[in-house]
Scaffold this active site. Structure first.
Site, PDB file in Angstrom:
ATOM      1  N   HIS A  72      20.817  19.657  95.541  1.00 32.38           N
ATOM      2  CA  HIS A  72      19.841  18.915  96.342  1.00 32.38           C
ATOM      3  C   HIS A  72      20.613  17.995  97.282  1.00 32.38           C
ATOM      4  O   HIS A  72      21.331  17.120  96.825  1.00 32.38           O
ATOM      5  CB  HIS A  72      18.900  18.104  95.444  1.00 32.38           C
ATOM      6  CG  HIS A  72      17.732  18.893  94.942  1.00 32.38           C
ATOM      7  ND1 HIS A  72      16.476  18.377  94.829  1.00 32.38           N
ATOM      8  CD2 HIS A  72      17.642  20.188  94.534  1.00 32.38           C
ATOM      9  CE1 HIS A  72      15.648  19.312  94.394  1.00 32.38           C
ATOM     10  NE2 HIS A  72      16.335  20.425  94.188  1.00 32.38           N
ATOM     11  N   TYR A 200      10.096  10.383  95.600  1.00 34.39           N
ATOM     12  CA  TYR A 200       9.863   9.112  94.902  1.00 34.39           C
ATOM     13  C   TYR A 200       8.811   8.359  95.713  1.00 34.39           C
ATOM     14  O   TYR A 200       9.050   8.005  96.865  1.00 34.39           O
ATOM     15  CB  TYR A 200      11.137   8.281  94.848  1.00 34.39           C
ATOM     16  CG  TYR A 200      12.225   8.810  93.931  1.00 34.39           C
ATOM     17  CD1 TYR A 200      13.134   9.765  94.369  1.00 34.39           C
ATOM     18  CD2 TYR A 200      12.344   8.337  92.626  1.00 34.39           C
ATOM     19  CE1 TYR A 200      14.145  10.238  93.528  1.00 34.39           C
ATOM     20  CE2 TYR A 200      13.357   8.800  91.785  1.00 34.39           C
ATOM     21  CZ  TYR A 200      14.245   9.749  92.249  1.00 34.39           C
ATOM     22  OH  TYR A 200      15.240  10.213  91.408  1.00 34.39           O
ATOM     23  N   PRO A 292      14.432   5.193  84.197  1.00 33.46           N
ATOM     24  CA  PRO A 292      14.750   6.547  84.684  1.00 33.46           C
ATOM     25  C   PRO A 292      14.700   6.710  86.207  1.00 33.46           C
ATOM     26  O   PRO A 292      15.025   7.768  86.723  1.00 33.46           O
ATOM     27  CB  PRO A 292      13.675   7.410  84.025  1.00 33.46           C
ATOM     28  CG  PRO A 292      12.553   6.483  83.772  1.00 33.46           C
ATOM     29  CD  PRO A 292      13.155   5.146  83.501  1.00 33.46           C
ATOM     30  N   LYS A 296      19.778   8.117  85.865  1.00 33.07           N
ATOM     31  CA  LYS A 296      21.150   7.710  85.595  1.00 33.07           C
ATOM     32  C   LYS A 296      21.531   7.729  84.125  1.00 33.07           C
ATOM     33  O   LYS A 296      22.693   7.480  83.796  1.00 33.07           O
ATOM     34  CB  LYS A 296      21.393   6.305  86.169  1.00 33.07           C
ATOM     35  CG  LYS A 296      21.451   6.293  87.689  1.00 33.07           C
ATOM     36  CD  LYS A 296      22.504   7.255  88.209  1.00 33.07           C
ATOM     37  CE  LYS A 296      22.487   7.376  89.722  1.00 33.07           C
ATOM     38  NZ  LYS A 296      23.339   8.487  90.179  1.00 33.07           N
ATOM     39  N   TYR A 384      23.244   7.119  94.264  1.00 32.49           N
ATOM     40  CA  TYR A 384      22.407   8.210  93.747  1.00 32.49           C
ATOM     41  C   TYR A 384      23.259   9.436  93.396  1.00 32.49           C
ATOM     42  O   TYR A 384      23.092  10.028  92.326  1.00 32.49           O
ATOM     43  CB  TYR A 384      21.328   8.594  94.765  1.00 32.49           C
ATOM     44  CG  TYR A 384      20.198   9.398  94.149  1.00 32.49           C
ATOM     45  CD1 TYR A 384      20.353  10.762  93.892  1.00 32.49           C
ATOM     46  CD2 TYR A 384      19.004   8.807  93.794  1.00 32.49           C
ATOM     47  CE1 TYR A 384      19.337  11.505  93.304  1.00 32.49           C
ATOM     48  CE2 TYR A 384      17.974   9.544  93.217  1.00 32.49           C
ATOM     49  CZ  TYR A 384      18.151  10.883  92.975  1.00 32.49           C
ATOM     50  OH  TYR A 384      17.139  11.620  92.378  1.00 32.49           O
TER      51      TYR A 384
HETATM   52  C1  PHB Z   1      13.257  14.480  86.126  1.00 36.55           C
HETATM   53  O1  PHB Z   1      13.399  15.546  86.764  1.00 36.55           O
HETATM   54  O2  PHB Z   1      12.782  14.423  84.967  1.00 36.55           O
HETATM   55  C2  PHB Z   1      13.683  13.183  86.797  1.00 36.55           C
HETATM   56  C3  PHB Z   1      14.260  13.245  88.060  1.00 36.55           C
HETATM   57  C4  PHB Z   1      14.646  12.064  88.679  1.00 36.55           C
HETATM   58  C5  PHB Z   1      14.435  10.853  88.031  1.00 36.55           C
HETATM   59  C6  PHB Z   1      13.857  10.797  86.757  1.00 36.55           C
HETATM   60  C7  PHB Z   1      13.474  11.973  86.135  1.00 36.55           C
HETATM   61  O3  PHB Z   1      14.788   9.697  88.660  1.00 36.55           O
END
Ligand code: PHB
Ligand code: APR
Length: 389
Positions: A72, A200, A292, A296, A384
Protein backbone atom coordinates in the site's frame (compact mmCIF):
# COMPACT_ATOMS: atom_id res chain seq x y z
CA UNK A 1 14.84 -29.08 31.23
CA UNK A 2 17.58 -26.63 30.24
CA UNK A 3 17.81 -24.07 27.43
CA UNK A 4 19.70 -20.88 26.64
CA UNK A 5 16.66 -18.57 26.30
CA UNK A 6 13.24 -19.37 27.78
CA UNK A 7 10.52 -17.48 25.90
CA UNK A 8 7.28 -16.83 27.76
CA UNK A 9 4.43 -16.39 25.27
CA UNK A 10 3.75 -17.98 21.89
CA UNK A 11 2.21 -14.96 20.18
CA UNK A 12 3.95 -13.16 17.31
CA UNK A 13 6.65 -11.62 19.54
CA UNK A 14 7.70 -14.89 21.13
CA UNK A 15 7.45 -16.86 17.90
CA UNK A 16 9.47 -14.35 15.87
CA UNK A 17 12.15 -14.12 18.57
CA UNK A 18 12.29 -17.91 18.76
CA UNK A 19 12.65 -18.24 15.00
CA UNK A 20 15.46 -15.67 14.71
CA UNK A 21 17.38 -17.20 17.65
CA UNK A 22 16.91 -20.71 16.28
CA UNK A 23 18.33 -19.59 12.92
CA UNK A 24 21.34 -18.25 14.85
CA UNK A 25 21.84 -21.59 16.62
CA UNK A 26 20.61 -20.35 19.99
CA UNK A 27 18.42 -22.82 21.90
CA UNK A 28 14.99 -21.69 23.06
CA UNK A 29 11.86 -23.17 24.62
CA UNK A 30 8.57 -21.31 24.12
CA UNK A 31 5.89 -21.60 26.81
CA UNK A 32 2.35 -20.66 25.71
CA UNK A 33 -0.64 -20.52 28.06
CA UNK A 34 -3.27 -21.12 25.40
CA UNK A 35 -3.86 -23.71 22.70
CA UNK A 36 -2.53 -22.90 19.25
CA UNK A 37 -6.06 -22.53 17.88
CA UNK A 38 -6.85 -20.00 20.61
CA UNK A 39 -3.78 -17.92 19.75
CA UNK A 40 -4.64 -18.04 16.05
CA UNK A 41 -8.23 -17.00 16.77
CA UNK A 42 -7.15 -13.65 18.22
CA UNK A 43 -8.23 -10.75 16.01
CA UNK A 44 -5.24 -8.74 14.91
CA UNK A 45 -4.57 -5.82 12.56
CA UNK A 46 -3.45 -6.13 8.97
CA UNK A 47 -0.64 -3.64 8.30
CA UNK A 48 3.06 -4.54 8.40
CA UNK A 49 6.01 -2.14 8.32
CA UNK A 50 8.83 -3.04 5.95
CA UNK A 51 11.03 -3.66 9.00
CA UNK A 52 8.78 -6.53 10.11
CA UNK A 53 8.61 -7.87 6.55
CA UNK A 54 12.43 -7.83 6.40
CA UNK A 55 12.70 -9.63 9.76
CA UNK A 56 10.31 -12.33 8.56
CA UNK A 57 12.30 -12.73 5.33
CA UNK A 58 15.65 -12.90 7.15
CA UNK A 59 14.14 -15.44 9.55
CA UNK A 60 13.18 -17.63 6.58
CA UNK A 61 9.44 -17.11 7.10
CA UNK A 62 8.68 -14.61 4.35
CA UNK A 63 7.53 -16.74 1.41
CA UNK A 64 3.73 -16.53 1.86
CA UNK A 65 4.05 -12.90 2.90
CA UNK A 66 6.00 -12.14 -0.30
CA UNK A 67 3.29 -13.88 -2.33
CA UNK A 68 0.15 -12.62 -0.63
CA UNK A 69 1.20 -9.35 1.00
CA UNK A 70 -0.30 -6.29 -0.73
CA UNK A 71 1.91 -3.15 -0.93
CA UNK A 72 0.00 0.00 0.00
CA UNK A 73 1.68 3.19 -1.23
CA UNK A 74 -0.64 5.53 0.64
CA UNK A 75 -3.71 5.99 2.80
CA UNK A 76 -6.73 8.29 2.82
CA UNK A 77 -7.64 10.54 5.74
CA UNK A 78 -11.10 12.11 5.71
CA UNK A 79 -12.72 14.79 7.86
CA UNK A 80 -16.45 14.89 7.18
CA UNK A 81 -16.61 15.39 3.37
CA UNK A 82 -12.98 16.55 3.04
CA UNK A 83 -10.31 14.03 2.19
CA UNK A 84 -6.55 13.93 1.68
CA UNK A 85 -4.13 11.22 0.69
CA UNK A 86 -0.80 10.58 2.37
CA UNK A 87 1.56 9.19 -0.27
CA UNK A 88 3.92 6.92 1.68
CA UNK A 89 6.25 6.23 -1.21
CA UNK A 90 6.57 9.91 -2.13
CA UNK A 91 7.08 11.16 1.43
CA UNK A 92 8.78 8.21 3.12
CA UNK A 93 10.26 6.23 0.25
CA UNK A 94 8.41 2.97 0.74
CA UNK A 95 4.97 1.36 1.15
CA UNK A 96 3.48 -0.66 3.99
CA UNK A 97 2.39 -4.25 3.39
CA UNK A 98 -1.20 -5.32 4.04
CA UNK A 99 -1.15 -8.90 5.33
CA UNK A 100 -3.15 -10.27 8.26
CA UNK A 101 -1.07 -10.32 11.44
CA UNK A 102 -2.81 -13.59 12.27
CA UNK A 103 -1.21 -14.93 9.08
CA UNK A 104 2.16 -13.75 10.44
CA UNK A 105 1.47 -15.84 13.55
CA UNK A 106 0.39 -18.80 11.42
CA UNK A 107 3.58 -18.59 9.33
CA UNK A 108 5.69 -18.43 12.50
CA UNK A 109 3.97 -21.47 13.98
CA UNK A 110 4.66 -23.41 10.81
CA UNK A 111 8.33 -22.41 10.98
CA UNK A 112 8.55 -23.39 14.67
CA UNK A 113 7.13 -26.81 13.84
CA UNK A 114 9.51 -27.23 10.91
CA UNK A 115 12.50 -26.29 13.09
CA UNK A 116 11.65 -28.93 15.67
CA UNK A 117 12.41 -26.40 18.41
CA UNK A 118 10.10 -26.94 21.43
CA UNK A 119 6.92 -24.96 22.05
CA UNK A 120 4.75 -26.09 24.95
CA UNK A 121 1.06 -25.15 24.78
CA UNK A 122 -1.56 -24.94 27.51
CA UNK A 123 0.96 -24.42 30.28
CA UNK A 124 -0.14 -22.84 33.56
CA UNK A 125 1.26 -21.47 36.82
CA UNK A 126 4.28 -19.98 35.03
CA UNK A 127 6.68 -18.44 37.55
CA UNK A 128 9.99 -16.69 36.86
CA UNK A 129 12.72 -17.19 39.47
CA UNK A 130 16.20 -15.83 40.32
CA UNK A 131 15.97 -13.13 37.66
CA UNK A 132 18.69 -11.11 39.45
CA UNK A 133 21.12 -14.05 39.41
CA UNK A 134 23.13 -15.60 36.57
CA UNK A 135 21.05 -18.79 36.87
CA UNK A 136 17.39 -17.85 36.37
CA UNK A 137 14.76 -20.53 36.00
CA UNK A 138 11.10 -20.92 35.07
CA UNK A 139 8.58 -23.12 36.84
CA UNK A 140 5.28 -24.12 35.23
CA UNK A 141 2.64 -26.82 35.10
CA UNK A 142 1.62 -28.80 32.04
CA UNK A 143 -0.77 -31.75 31.99
CA UNK A 144 -0.93 -31.53 35.77
CA UNK A 145 2.84 -31.99 36.12
CA UNK A 146 5.09 -29.35 37.68
CA UNK A 147 8.18 -28.67 35.59
CA UNK A 148 11.29 -26.46 35.64
CA UNK A 149 13.40 -24.90 32.91
CA UNK A 150 16.92 -23.71 33.80
CA UNK A 151 18.16 -21.07 31.38
CA UNK A 152 20.55 -18.17 30.85
CA UNK A 153 17.90 -15.59 29.91
CA UNK A 154 14.11 -15.20 29.90
CA UNK A 155 12.25 -13.29 27.17
CA UNK A 156 8.90 -12.00 28.45
CA UNK A 157 6.74 -12.08 25.31
CA UNK A 158 3.52 -12.86 27.16
CA UNK A 159 1.48 -9.77 26.36
CA UNK A 160 -0.21 -7.16 28.52
CA UNK A 161 -1.82 -9.69 30.87
CA UNK A 162 1.22 -11.95 31.16
CA UNK A 163 3.35 -12.83 34.17
CA UNK A 164 6.66 -11.37 32.97
CA UNK A 165 6.16 -7.64 33.56
CA UNK A 166 4.66 -8.44 36.98
CA UNK A 167 7.82 -10.41 37.81
CA UNK A 168 9.81 -7.17 37.86
CA UNK A 169 9.59 -5.90 41.48
CA UNK A 170 7.09 -3.04 41.56
CA UNK A 171 9.67 -0.74 43.11
CA UNK A 172 11.95 -1.39 40.13
CA UNK A 173 9.44 -0.52 37.40
CA UNK A 174 7.48 2.59 36.40
CA UNK A 175 4.29 2.34 34.36
CA UNK A 176 2.75 5.03 32.17
CA UNK A 177 -0.88 4.65 31.07
CA UNK A 178 -3.55 6.56 29.21
CA UNK A 179 -7.02 5.10 28.57
CA UNK A 180 -9.34 6.53 25.89
CA UNK A 181 -13.08 7.26 26.42
CA UNK A 182 -14.20 5.09 23.52
CA UNK A 183 -13.69 1.67 21.91
CA UNK A 184 -13.51 0.24 18.40
CA UNK A 185 -16.34 -1.96 17.13
CA UNK A 186 -14.86 -4.07 14.34
CA UNK A 187 -16.33 -6.46 11.80
CA UNK A 188 -14.91 -8.78 9.19
CA UNK A 189 -16.97 -9.32 6.01
CA UNK A 190 -16.41 -11.31 2.83
CA UNK A 191 -16.95 -8.24 0.68
CA UNK A 192 -14.64 -6.13 -1.51
CA UNK A 193 -12.97 -3.23 0.33
CA UNK A 194 -14.48 0.27 0.24
CA UNK A 195 -11.32 1.50 -1.50
CA UNK A 196 -8.02 0.03 -2.67
CA UNK A 197 -6.25 1.87 0.18
CA UNK A 198 -7.21 2.24 3.85
CA UNK A 199 -9.55 5.07 4.81
CA UNK A 200 -9.21 6.69 8.26
CA UNK A 201 -12.35 8.81 8.73
CA UNK A 202 -13.08 11.51 11.31
CA UNK A 203 -16.76 12.49 11.16
CA UNK A 204 -19.22 14.36 13.36
CA UNK A 205 -20.48 10.96 14.53
CA UNK A 206 -17.02 9.61 15.34
CA UNK A 207 -14.12 7.68 13.83
CA UNK A 208 -14.34 4.95 11.23
CA UNK A 209 -11.70 2.85 9.47
CA UNK A 210 -12.00 0.91 6.23
CA UNK A 211 -9.33 -1.77 5.93
CA UNK A 212 -8.94 -5.15 4.28
CA UNK A 213 -7.23 -8.54 4.34
CA UNK A 214 -7.53 -9.37 0.63
CA UNK A 215 -9.68 -8.30 -2.39
CA UNK A 216 -12.65 -10.25 -0.98
CA UNK A 217 -12.18 -9.85 2.77
CA UNK A 218 -12.74 -6.46 4.37
CA UNK A 219 -12.16 -5.20 7.91
CA UNK A 220 -14.14 -2.22 9.17
CA UNK A 221 -14.24 -0.34 12.48
CA UNK A 222 -16.41 2.39 13.98
CA UNK A 223 -15.64 4.25 17.19
CA UNK A 224 -18.17 3.25 19.86
CA UNK A 225 -18.90 3.98 23.50
CA UNK A 226 -16.38 2.44 25.88
CA UNK A 227 -19.24 0.57 27.60
CA UNK A 228 -20.93 -0.53 24.36
CA UNK A 229 -21.64 -4.17 23.61
CA UNK A 230 -21.55 -6.16 20.39
CA UNK A 231 -25.13 -7.33 21.00
CA UNK A 232 -26.25 -3.71 20.61
CA UNK A 233 -25.19 -3.79 16.98
CA UNK A 234 -26.91 -5.65 14.18
CA UNK A 235 -24.95 -5.87 10.96
CA UNK A 236 -27.37 -3.41 9.38
CA UNK A 237 -26.85 -0.93 12.22
CA UNK A 238 -23.10 -1.22 11.73
CA UNK A 239 -23.26 -0.64 7.98
CA UNK A 240 -25.62 2.31 8.39
CA UNK A 241 -23.29 3.92 10.95
CA UNK A 242 -20.24 3.29 8.81
CA UNK A 243 -21.92 4.94 5.83
CA UNK A 244 -22.79 7.99 7.97
CA UNK A 245 -19.10 8.40 8.83
CA UNK A 246 -17.66 8.13 5.32
CA UNK A 247 -17.63 10.78 2.58
CA UNK A 248 -20.51 10.09 0.19
CA UNK A 249 -18.23 8.91 -2.62
CA UNK A 250 -17.30 5.89 -0.47
CA UNK A 251 -20.59 5.50 1.41
CA UNK A 252 -22.58 5.34 -1.84
CA UNK A 253 -20.45 2.52 -3.28
CA UNK A 254 -19.92 0.52 -0.09
CA UNK A 255 -20.56 -3.21 -0.61
CA UNK A 256 -22.03 -4.72 2.55
CA UNK A 257 -22.60 -8.29 3.62
CA UNK A 258 -22.96 -10.50 6.71
CA UNK A 259 -20.27 -10.12 9.36
CA UNK A 260 -18.14 -13.22 9.92
CA UNK A 261 -16.59 -11.67 13.02
CA UNK A 262 -17.73 -8.82 15.24
CA UNK A 263 -15.97 -7.54 18.38
CA UNK A 264 -15.26 -4.47 20.48
CA UNK A 265 -11.76 -3.52 21.66
CA UNK A 266 -10.84 -0.86 24.24
CA UNK A 267 -8.06 1.64 23.48
CA UNK A 268 -5.08 2.16 25.73
CA UNK A 269 -1.58 3.66 25.67
CA UNK A 270 0.82 1.97 28.07
CA UNK A 271 4.58 1.73 28.65
CA UNK A 272 6.59 -0.11 31.31
CA UNK A 273 10.05 1.21 32.13
CA UNK A 274 12.51 -0.44 32.16
CA UNK A 275 11.96 -3.28 29.68
CA UNK A 276 14.51 -5.47 31.42
CA UNK A 277 15.35 -6.68 34.94
CA UNK A 278 18.34 -8.92 35.60
CA UNK A 279 18.08 -11.82 33.13
CA UNK A 280 14.47 -10.94 32.09
CA UNK A 281 13.82 -8.94 28.90
CA UNK A 282 10.32 -7.77 27.90
CA UNK A 283 9.16 -7.69 24.27
CA UNK A 284 5.97 -6.45 22.62
CA UNK A 285 2.68 -6.10 24.46
CA UNK A 286 4.31 -7.33 27.68
CA UNK A 287 6.05 -3.95 27.79
CA UNK A 288 3.85 -1.55 25.84
CA UNK A 289 0.41 -1.08 24.33
CA UNK A 290 -0.73 1.41 21.70
CA UNK A 291 -4.22 2.34 20.47
CA UNK A 292 -4.74 0.61 17.09
CA UNK A 293 -4.89 3.89 15.10
CA UNK A 294 -1.89 3.29 12.85
CA UNK A 295 -1.60 -0.47 13.44
CA UNK A 296 1.59 -0.17 15.50
CA UNK A 297 1.11 -3.02 18.00
CA UNK A 298 2.88 -5.83 16.19
CA UNK A 299 5.20 -3.45 14.36
CA UNK A 300 6.43 -2.04 17.69
CA UNK A 301 6.90 -5.60 18.97
CA UNK A 302 8.98 -6.45 15.88
CA UNK A 303 11.46 -3.69 16.70
CA UNK A 304 11.84 -5.06 20.25
CA UNK A 305 12.47 -8.51 18.79
CA UNK A 306 15.10 -7.05 16.45
CA UNK A 307 16.94 -5.35 19.33
CA UNK A 308 16.74 -8.33 21.71
CA UNK A 309 17.66 -10.97 19.12
CA UNK A 310 20.62 -8.79 18.04
CA UNK A 311 21.78 -8.42 21.64
CA UNK A 312 21.44 -12.15 22.38
CA UNK A 313 23.39 -13.04 19.24
CA UNK A 314 26.17 -10.64 20.27
CA UNK A 315 26.24 -12.28 23.70
CA UNK A 316 26.31 -15.88 22.47
CA UNK A 317 28.26 -15.49 19.24
CA UNK A 318 30.68 -12.67 20.21
CA UNK A 319 30.65 -12.97 24.04
CA UNK A 320 29.62 -9.28 24.09
CA UNK A 321 26.99 -8.44 26.76
CA UNK A 322 26.97 -4.67 26.16
CA UNK A 323 23.95 -4.73 23.82
CA UNK A 324 21.99 -6.80 26.37
CA UNK A 325 22.77 -4.23 29.06
CA UNK A 326 21.54 -1.46 26.74
CA UNK A 327 18.44 -3.27 25.42
CA UNK A 328 15.80 -1.41 27.42
CA UNK A 329 17.15 2.06 26.64
CA UNK A 330 17.47 1.24 22.94
CA UNK A 331 13.99 -0.29 22.70
CA UNK A 332 12.26 2.44 24.72
CA UNK A 333 13.72 5.20 22.55
CA UNK A 334 11.68 3.84 19.61
CA UNK A 335 8.70 2.69 21.72
CA UNK A 336 7.99 6.24 22.93
CA UNK A 337 8.06 7.57 19.36
CA UNK A 338 5.49 4.93 18.38
CA UNK A 339 3.40 5.79 21.45
CA UNK A 340 3.42 9.42 20.38
CA UNK A 341 2.40 8.63 16.83
CA UNK A 342 -0.43 6.30 17.88
CA UNK A 343 -1.68 8.82 20.46
CA UNK A 344 -1.50 11.66 17.91
CA UNK A 345 -3.37 9.68 15.20
CA UNK A 346 -6.00 8.72 17.80
CA UNK A 347 -6.35 12.34 18.97
CA UNK A 348 -6.57 13.59 15.38
CA UNK A 349 -9.22 11.18 14.16
CA UNK A 350 -11.65 10.50 17.02
CA UNK A 351 -14.45 12.56 18.55
CA UNK A 352 -13.99 12.79 22.32
CA UNK A 353 -17.08 12.99 24.58
CA UNK A 354 -15.81 16.16 26.30
CA UNK A 355 -14.43 17.73 23.13
CA UNK A 356 -14.73 21.51 23.09
CA UNK A 357 -15.24 23.69 20.01
CA UNK A 358 -11.61 24.69 20.41
CA UNK A 359 -10.53 21.03 20.41
CA UNK A 360 -12.52 20.52 17.22
CA UNK A 361 -10.78 23.48 15.60
CA UNK A 362 -7.44 21.96 16.56
CA UNK A 363 -8.36 18.73 14.72
CA UNK A 364 -9.51 20.72 11.70
CA UNK A 365 -6.28 22.73 11.74
CA UNK A 366 -4.13 19.59 11.97
CA UNK A 367 -5.97 18.27 8.92
CA UNK A 368 -5.52 21.60 7.12
CA UNK A 369 -1.77 21.53 7.80
CA UNK A 370 -1.58 17.97 6.45
CA UNK A 371 -3.52 19.04 3.36
CA UNK A 372 -1.38 22.15 2.72
CA UNK A 373 2.11 21.24 3.96
CA UNK A 374 4.20 18.42 2.52
CA UNK A 375 6.42 18.54 5.61
CA UNK A 376 3.40 17.54 7.72
CA UNK A 377 2.62 14.72 5.29
CA UNK A 378 6.29 13.66 5.41
CA UNK A 379 6.27 13.45 9.21
CA UNK A 380 3.10 11.35 9.26
CA UNK A 381 4.35 9.07 6.47
CA UNK A 382 7.70 8.42 8.18
CA UNK A 383 5.98 7.14 11.32
CA UNK A 384 3.28 5.23 9.48
CA UNK A 385 5.66 3.24 7.23
CA UNK A 386 7.93 2.62 10.22
CA UNK A 387 10.75 4.50 11.90
CA UNK A 388 14.19 2.93 11.44
CA UNK A 389 15.27 0.26 13.97
C1 PHB B 1 -6.79 -3.65 10.39
O1 PHB B 1 -6.70 -3.94 9.18
O2 PHB B 1 -7.33 -4.40 11.24
C2 PHB B 1 -6.22 -2.32 10.85
C3 PHB B 1 -5.58 -1.51 9.92
C4 PHB B 1 -5.06 -0.29 10.34
C5 PHB B 1 -5.21 0.09 11.67
C6 PHB B 1 -5.85 -0.73 12.60
C7 PHB B 1 -6.37 -1.95 12.19
O3 PHB B 1 -4.73 1.31 12.06
N1 APR C 1 2.43 -18.00 30.34
C1 APR C 1 2.56 -18.35 29.03
N2 APR C 1 1.99 -17.65 28.01
C2 APR C 1 1.29 -16.54 28.34
C3 APR C 1 1.13 -16.11 29.67
C4 APR C 1 1.75 -16.88 30.69
N3 APR C 1 1.64 -16.54 31.98
N4 APR C 1 0.37 -14.98 29.66
C5 APR C 1 0.07 -14.72 28.38
N5 APR C 1 0.61 -15.65 27.58
C6 APR C 1 0.54 -15.75 26.12
C7 APR C 1 -0.81 -15.34 25.55
O1 APR C 1 -1.69 -16.45 25.53
C8 APR C 1 -0.43 -14.88 24.13
O2 APR C 1 -0.55 -15.92 23.18
O3 APR C 1 1.44 -14.80 25.58
C9 APR C 1 1.03 -14.46 24.25
C10 APR C 1 1.20 -12.96 24.07
O4 APR C 1 0.85 -12.66 22.72
P1 APR C 1 0.22 -11.22 22.33
O5 APR C 1 -0.72 -10.81 23.42
O6 APR C 1 -0.29 -11.34 20.93
O7 APR C 1 1.45 -10.24 22.41
P2 APR C 1 2.67 -10.10 21.39
O8 APR C 1 3.16 -11.42 20.93
O9 APR C 1 3.61 -9.15 22.04
O10 APR C 1 1.98 -9.42 20.09
C11 APR C 1 2.07 -8.03 19.97
O11 APR C 1 0.65 -8.37 17.98
O12 APR C 1 -1.18 -8.49 16.55
C12 APR C 1 -0.49 -7.70 17.40
O13 APR C 1 -1.97 -6.11 18.30
C13 APR C 1 -1.27 -7.27 18.59
O14 APR C 1 -0.06 -5.63 19.86
C14 APR C 1 -0.20 -7.03 19.65
C15 APR C 1 1.07 -7.52 19.00
Amino acid sequence: MRTQVAIIGGGPSGLLLGQILHKAGIDTIILERQSRDHVLSRIRAGVLEQGLVDLMTQAGVGDRLARDGIPHHGTILTHDEKELRIDFTRHAGRPVIVYGQTEVTRDLYAARDASGAPILHEVSDVELHDLDSDRPHVRFTQNGKSQRIDCDYIAGCDGFHGVSRQSIPSEKRREFEKTYPFGWLGILSETPPAHHELIYANSGRGFALCSMRNPMLSRYYVQCRVDDHVDNWTDQAFWDELRHRLPSQYADTLVTGPSIEKSIAPLRSFVCEPMQYGRLFLCGDAAHIVPPTGAKGLNAAAADVFYLSDALQRRYLDQDVQALEGYSARALARVWKIERFSWWMTSLLHRFPDQSEFDLRMQQTEMAMLAEDNRAKHTLALSYVGLPY
